[in-house]
Design an enzyme around this catalytic site. Structure first.
Site, PDB file in Angstrom:
ATOM      1  N   SER A 190       0.812  -1.218   0.000  1.00 19.59           N
ATOM      2  CA  SER A 190       0.000   0.000   0.000  1.00 19.59           C
ATOM      3  C   SER A 190       0.845   1.267   0.000  1.00 19.59           C
ATOM      4  O   SER A 190       0.543   2.228  -0.712  1.00 19.59           O
ATOM      5  CB  SER A 190      -0.937   0.007   1.216  1.00 19.59           C
ATOM      6  OG  SER A 190      -1.858  -1.057   1.152  1.00 19.59           O
ATOM      7  N   GLU A 237       4.380  -0.050  14.564  1.00 18.80           N
ATOM      8  CA  GLU A 237       5.024   1.196  14.132  1.00 18.80           C
ATOM      9  C   GLU A 237       6.021   1.743  15.146  1.00 18.80           C
ATOM     10  O   GLU A 237       7.094   2.241  14.779  1.00 18.80           O
ATOM     11  CB  GLU A 237       3.957   2.253  13.841  1.00 18.80           C
ATOM     12  CG  GLU A 237       3.207   2.049  12.544  1.00 18.80           C
ATOM     13  CD  GLU A 237       2.090   1.034  12.652  1.00 18.80           C
ATOM     14  OE1 GLU A 237       1.486   0.696  11.617  1.00 18.80           O
ATOM     15  OE2 GLU A 237       1.802   0.589  13.797  1.00 18.80           O
ATOM     16  N   PHE A 281      -0.980   6.048  11.556  1.00 17.05           N
ATOM     17  CA  PHE A 281      -0.251   5.178  12.479  1.00 17.05           C
ATOM     18  C   PHE A 281       1.216   5.600  12.623  1.00 17.05           C
ATOM     19  O   PHE A 281       1.768   5.559  13.718  1.00 17.05           O
ATOM     20  CB  PHE A 281      -0.323   3.726  12.000  1.00 17.05           C
ATOM     21  CG  PHE A 281      -1.723   3.226  11.789  1.00 17.05           C
ATOM     22  CD1 PHE A 281      -2.697   3.399  12.762  1.00 17.05           C
ATOM     23  CD2 PHE A 281      -2.084   2.591  10.608  1.00 17.05           C
ATOM     24  CE1 PHE A 281      -3.998   2.955  12.575  1.00 17.05           C
ATOM     25  CE2 PHE A 281      -3.377   2.142  10.407  1.00 17.05           C
ATOM     26  CZ  PHE A 281      -4.344   2.320  11.390  1.00 17.05           C
ATOM     27  N   HIS A 292      -1.245   7.479   2.636  1.00 14.67           N
ATOM     28  CA  HIS A 292      -2.699   7.458   2.844  1.00 14.67           C
ATOM     29  C   HIS A 292      -3.149   8.568   3.808  1.00 14.67           C
ATOM     30  O   HIS A 292      -3.986   8.363   4.677  1.00 14.67           O
ATOM     31  CB  HIS A 292      -3.157   6.094   3.368  1.00 14.67           C
ATOM     32  CG  HIS A 292      -3.015   4.985   2.363  1.00 14.67           C
ATOM     33  ND1 HIS A 292      -1.804   4.645   1.808  1.00 14.67           N
ATOM     34  CD2 HIS A 292      -3.930   4.148   1.813  1.00 14.67           C
ATOM     35  CE1 HIS A 292      -1.969   3.633   0.955  1.00 14.67           C
ATOM     36  NE2 HIS A 292      -3.248   3.327   0.926  1.00 14.67           N
ATOM     37  N   ASP A 298     -11.916   3.692   3.958  1.00  8.10           N
ATOM     38  CA  ASP A 298     -11.300   3.208   5.200  1.00  8.10           C
ATOM     39  C   ASP A 298     -11.836   3.939   6.424  1.00  8.10           C
ATOM     40  O   ASP A 298     -11.745   3.444   7.546  1.00  8.10           O
ATOM     41  CB  ASP A 298      -9.774   3.355   5.144  1.00  8.10           C
ATOM     42  CG  ASP A 298      -9.137   2.321   4.225  1.00  8.10           C
ATOM     43  OD1 ASP A 298      -9.869   1.462   3.703  1.00  8.10           O
ATOM     44  OD2 ASP A 298      -7.918   2.378   4.029  1.00  8.10           O
ATOM     45  N   ARG A 314      -3.040   8.530  -1.126  1.00 12.70           N
ATOM     46  CA  ARG A 314      -3.496   7.331  -1.828  1.00 12.70           C
ATOM     47  C   ARG A 314      -4.092   7.662  -3.200  1.00 12.70           C
ATOM     48  O   ARG A 314      -3.933   6.917  -4.161  1.00 12.70           O
ATOM     49  CB  ARG A 314      -4.560   6.630  -0.979  1.00 12.70           C
ATOM     50  CG  ARG A 314      -5.170   5.397  -1.620  1.00 12.70           C
ATOM     51  CD  ARG A 314      -6.334   4.887  -0.781  1.00 12.70           C
ATOM     52  NE  ARG A 314      -6.763   3.553  -1.163  1.00 12.70           N
ATOM     53  CZ  ARG A 314      -7.785   2.902  -0.607  1.00 12.70           C
ATOM     54  NH1 ARG A 314      -8.464   3.493   0.369  1.00 12.70           N
ATOM     55  NH2 ARG A 314      -8.118   1.695  -1.009  1.00 12.70           N
TER      56      ARG A 314
END
Length: 314
Positions: A37, A58, A83, A109, A117, A167
């Protein structure tokens, strides 16, 4: 009509890393099990021996990255922006920024255009978090070309960097061989009635709004502020004085991001009408990227309306 080429900045990030793999043997790339991703997988394909999947952890990833940087490596650590900056904030603060280590945090993203999402995955305060950290440099590229520039700039710069990536595919704005200097604002379109300082994919939205307003005889300058920190304060003040009105546009909470940075610059130094426009201190939600941009007032038509409201205060 010529079709506008669109490329997601996350895709450009992956390609830039793959290019650097053969040029700089000191670079190590890490990911939190999201390489398909974030597109760091492109580096892994050409240089698997210098790619580390840290798993869905992370905080651990950036701590390991700090350790490798302390041993002389240049480390790119990638994950979703929400994150990478949220879950890993404390180790970024204490293990990377405090000792000023050579780690680049790539937050993919970002913003509401993550889409379906939903709010839990939509990073809308990441710029605020990273901008507030001493020693952290913050890059927000607006297209594929500027992403390549800024990935290379991050690799050359000795110190912590946050790269904000998206994204959604967005228009390519710059010529492939365009020269630039990070830390300096870029004029994408000159105008005289107002200047819109934008970052990320909102630069293309600002340009679209400027085109709409040109049909009404309104002249809008659009500036790409791809470096949020250090901010080009001289450029901000000069363009605001030249146009007599200013607006910021970002796919981020208006608190703590580009809008706040520009407001801090203009406070006490300019009496020109000014507005911050972005996400107005609320969370995102699930929906298609286009529908979400319209819902939060980040579509070209709504932006054009806001621009006229600021100009009316001159």
């Amino acid at each position: 009509m010529t079709e506008i080429k669109k490329i997601a900045t996350r895709d450009a990030y992956g390609k830039a890393l793959a290019e650097l793999a053969g040029e700089n043997k000191n670079i190590v790339v890490m990911d939190a099990d999201l390489s398909q991703s974030t597109k760091s997988v492109e580096f892994a394909k050409v240089c698997p021996e210098r790619f580390i999947n840290a798993g869905i952890a992370e905080a651990n990833m950036v701590t390991v990255a700090a350790g490798m940087a302390a041993m002389g490596k240049t480390v790119f650590a990638s994950s979703f922006a929400v994150f990478a900056t949220g879950r890993a904030f404390e180790p970024i603060r204490n293990s990377i920024c405090y000792p000023r280590l050579n780690v680049k945090i790539a937050g993919s993203h970002a913003g509401i255009t993550v889409g379906e999402d939903g709010g839990s995955h939509q990073a809308i305060v990441d710029i605020a978090l990273m901008r507030a950290l001493p020693n952290m440099t913050v890059f927000v590229p607006s297209d594929a070309v500027s992403t390549r520039w800024l990935v290379r700039a991050a690799a050359e710069y000795d110190g912590p960097v946050y790269l904000r990536l998206g994204r959604m595919a967005c228009p390519v704005l710059y010529e492939a061989n365009r020269e630039f200097k990070w830390g300096k604002g870029e004029i994408i379109r000159m105008g005289k009635d107002i200047v819109v300082f934008a970052c990320g994919m909102m630069v293309s939205v600002a340009l679209e709004a400027a085109e709409l307003l040109a049909t009404e005889g309104i002249s809008v300058a659009v500036a790409d502020i791809h470096t949020i920190k250090p901010l080009d304060t001289e450029f901000i003040l000069e363009m605001t004085k030249r146009c007599g009105a200013a607006m910021t546009l970002e796919e981020h909470n208006i608190i703590g991001g580009l809008g706040s940075a520009v407001a801090e610059t203009l406070a006490g130094a300019s009496g020109a009408p000014f507005i911050r426009w972005g996400i107005e201190d609320r969370f995102g939600q699930s929906g298609s990227p286009g529908a979400l941009l319209k819902h939060y007032g980040l579509d070209a038509e709504t932006v054009a309306t806001k621009i006229k409201q600021v100009i009316a205060r001159k």
